[in-house]
Design a protein around this motif. Structure first.
Motif, PDB file in Angstrom:
ATOM      1  N   LEU A   3     -37.887  -8.169  -2.982  1.00  0.00           N
ATOM      2  CA  LEU A   3     -36.474  -7.982  -3.632  1.00  0.00           C
ATOM      3  C   LEU A   3     -35.531  -8.689  -2.763  1.00  0.00           C
ATOM      4  CD1 LEU A   3     -34.702  -6.190  -5.270  1.00  0.00           C
ATOM      5  CD2 LEU A   3     -34.947  -4.467  -3.596  1.00  0.00           C
ATOM      6  N   LYS A   4     -35.336  -8.661  -1.306  1.00  0.00           N
ATOM      7  CA  LYS A   4     -34.403  -9.289  -0.481  1.00  0.00           C
ATOM      8  C   LYS A   4     -34.614 -10.803  -0.696  1.00  0.00           C
ATOM      9  CE  LYS A   4     -35.413  -5.613   3.011  1.00  0.00           C
ATOM     10  NZ  LYS A   4     -35.984  -5.340   4.420  1.00  0.00           N
ATOM     11  N   ASP A 141     -38.310 -11.463   3.590  1.00  0.00           N
ATOM     12  CA  ASP A 141     -39.337 -10.418   3.308  1.00  0.00           C
ATOM     13  C   ASP A 141     -40.230 -10.268   4.642  1.00  0.00           C
ATOM     14  OD1 ASP A 141     -38.363 -10.139   0.750  1.00  0.00           O
ATOM     15  OD2 ASP A 141     -39.529 -11.985  -0.176  1.00  0.00           O
TER      16      ASP A 141
END
Length: 500
Positions: A3-4, A141
């Protein structure tokens, strides 16, 4: 893709587009910054003492505000340190960044509500430019390590005070904090060697992707990892793919660092200082660092060879030339005015304006009139290492060796700690001699005229620089050994440390 990593890409596009806007008018951007910061500080004690209401241009600034270093501005900094408001900038600073001084002892640099975003956003934006230019974002991540000073702060007149890296640590975005190492408990350990051992404990089994810090201290961390595991760093951390560094010239450390890693990794160079985050490497592979012109800092540039004149010229960004050495002067929303940073830069490009950090204006060697600067000795060492690829350097410094015997000429002494010495030390010394003579005509003339004898190369035993810095209480963190000195203080200290 995590997600990051995924979210970083649109953010990177947005941030780089904002940079492109001010890069379209860099001169106008700097003029706007000057007008903004002068207007905001006009009611401060400093602004009234220097009639800021009369300042509309860089020429006005140079007329109203003399160039001074920390010692020259000490009376104002002391008032800030003692809790007085509206001295250099409206109100009181959010923090005081404590850093090593020279004749004044410790320095206390104000960080204001207006200036702290410069430090936070500069490092963030360097990473986002890397994401935008390369498309690589997976490092976000994994686990990220920032080798820094302690984030534990003390209070001075009610103002939180500590090392810049420790202060910035409190502003790491929440979305990255879970990824960050070392732990707070480890990071506040004062003793660097104890702290380093604990950092190795915490990171050995972690999926490290980004490692950041000042090169000599990162090398110490790498050496401990290799000693503990018997394997190259890149093998211990297979996901490690981005090295972020700043604070010193990287070139003398490059070979040993990458040999210790054991494989190529990408890197980003930063130009941070307690006084401001000034530039970063915005294009992979381009050694020039993008000068940050829209971050609350108005820059002035003094030709390095004229810096010590009574009234040296103070050039604006519009007046600089490529490949010239300039001493950097800052005026900023931290309340720094006509502030001589002490660093020298050289412009490699215009539009956009990119620089390399070439040395320290006070760290030059001219004991005999040779005017040798840091960039010259660093380039000379790099060239000698290219000629002797087996050699690996841990650290070095150069000092004068003044002879008291009229029959024996004086000379330069190069004190070098090798991780792996050259096969032929005499040939390595000769390469240093030839390289410096090629780069510095004054040094060449002194050798030609037998005013100076050929340099002496002193190979120091392993750990000499660490023992020397430890003896000063400056092991680890952001402390650096000067490349050049006009006296024997550093050289003699190293010689003593080498004999322990």
């Amino acid at each position: 893709m995590g997600l990051k990593s995924a979210l970083s890409r649109p953010l990177a596009a947005f941030v780089t587009s904002r940079y492109q806007k001010w890069q379209q008018d860099p001169i106008g951007t700097q003029q706007r910054v000057l007008r903004t910061i002068v207007a905001k500080a006009s009611g401060t004690a400093f602004g009234q003492d220097h009639d800021f209401n009369a300042i509309q241009s860089g020429q006005d600034l140079a007329r109203q505000v003399p160039v001074r270093d920390y010692e020259g501005l000490a009376s104002y900094f002391e008032r800030v340190k003692h809790g007085e408001a509206d001295v250099l900038w409206p109100g009181k600073p959010l923090y005081l960044a404590k850093t090593s001084g020279t004749t004044s002892g410790a320095k206390y640099i104000p960080l204001t509500e207006d200036s702290i975003p410069n430090h936070i956003n500069g490092a963030r934006d360097a990473l986002l430019h890397y994401v935008r230019r390369t498309g690589k974002s997976a490092f976000l991540d994994g686990k990220l390590i920032f080798l820094s000073g302690s984030p534990e702060l003390e209070e001075v007149s009610g103002i939180p005070t500590g090392r810049l890296s420790g202060i910035v640590n409190h502003h790491v975005p929440a979305y990255l904090r879970r990824n960050q190492l070392p732990s707070y408990t480890t990071n506040i350990i004062d003793d660097w060697e104890t702290k380093l051992a604990r950092i190795v404990d915490e990171t050995l089994t972690a999926p490290m992707t980004l490692i950041s810090g000042i090169p000599p201290w990162v090398q110490m961390y790498f050496d401990h990892v290799v000693a503990r595991t018997g394997r190259p760093v890149g093998e211990v951390f297979p996901a490690f793919n981005l090295f972020v560094y700043g604070g010193v010239n990287f070139e003398p450390y490059r070979k040993k660092l990458f040999d210790t890693i054991g494989r190529p990794v990408d890197s980003i160079e930063l130009f941070p200082a307690s006084e401001g985050f000034l530039a970063f490497q915005d294009e992979p592979g381009n050694p020039g660092l993008l000068l940050l012109l829209d971050a609350g800092i108005y820059y002035e540039f003094i030709p390095a060879e004229r810096f010590f004149e009574p009234n040296p010229p103070r050039l604006s960004l519009a007046e600089v030339e490529l490949d010239q050495q300039y001493a950097l002067v800052l005026n900023s929303n931290a309340g720094l005015w006509g502030y001589s940073l002490g660093d020298t830069v050289r412009f490699t490009e215009k539009y956009p304006f990119r620089v390399v950090v070439s040395g320290r204006i006070k760290h030059f060697l001219s004991a005999f009139g040779e005017h040798v600067i840091g960039e010259e000795v660093e380039q000379t060492l790099r060239e000698a290492m290219q000629q002797h690829p087996e050699a690996e350097v841990v650290e070095f410094t150069v000092a004068p060796q003044v002879s008291n015997d009229p029959a024996v000429p004086s000379r330069h002494e190069w004190l070098i700690e090798f991780a792996r010495p050259p096969h032929d030390v005499a040939a390595f010394a000769a390469a240093l001699e030839a390289g410096l003579r090629h780069r510095n005509v004054y040094y060449d003339d002194l050798l030609t005229g037998n005013i100076l004898a050929p340099l002496q190369l002193t190979a120091l035993p392993a750990g000499a620089f660490q023992r020397y810095m430890k003896s000063l209480g400056k092991l680890g963190g952001q402390n650096k050994v000067p490349r050049l000195s006009n006296d024997r203080n550093v050289a003699d200290g190293l010689t003593s440390a080498a004999s322990v």
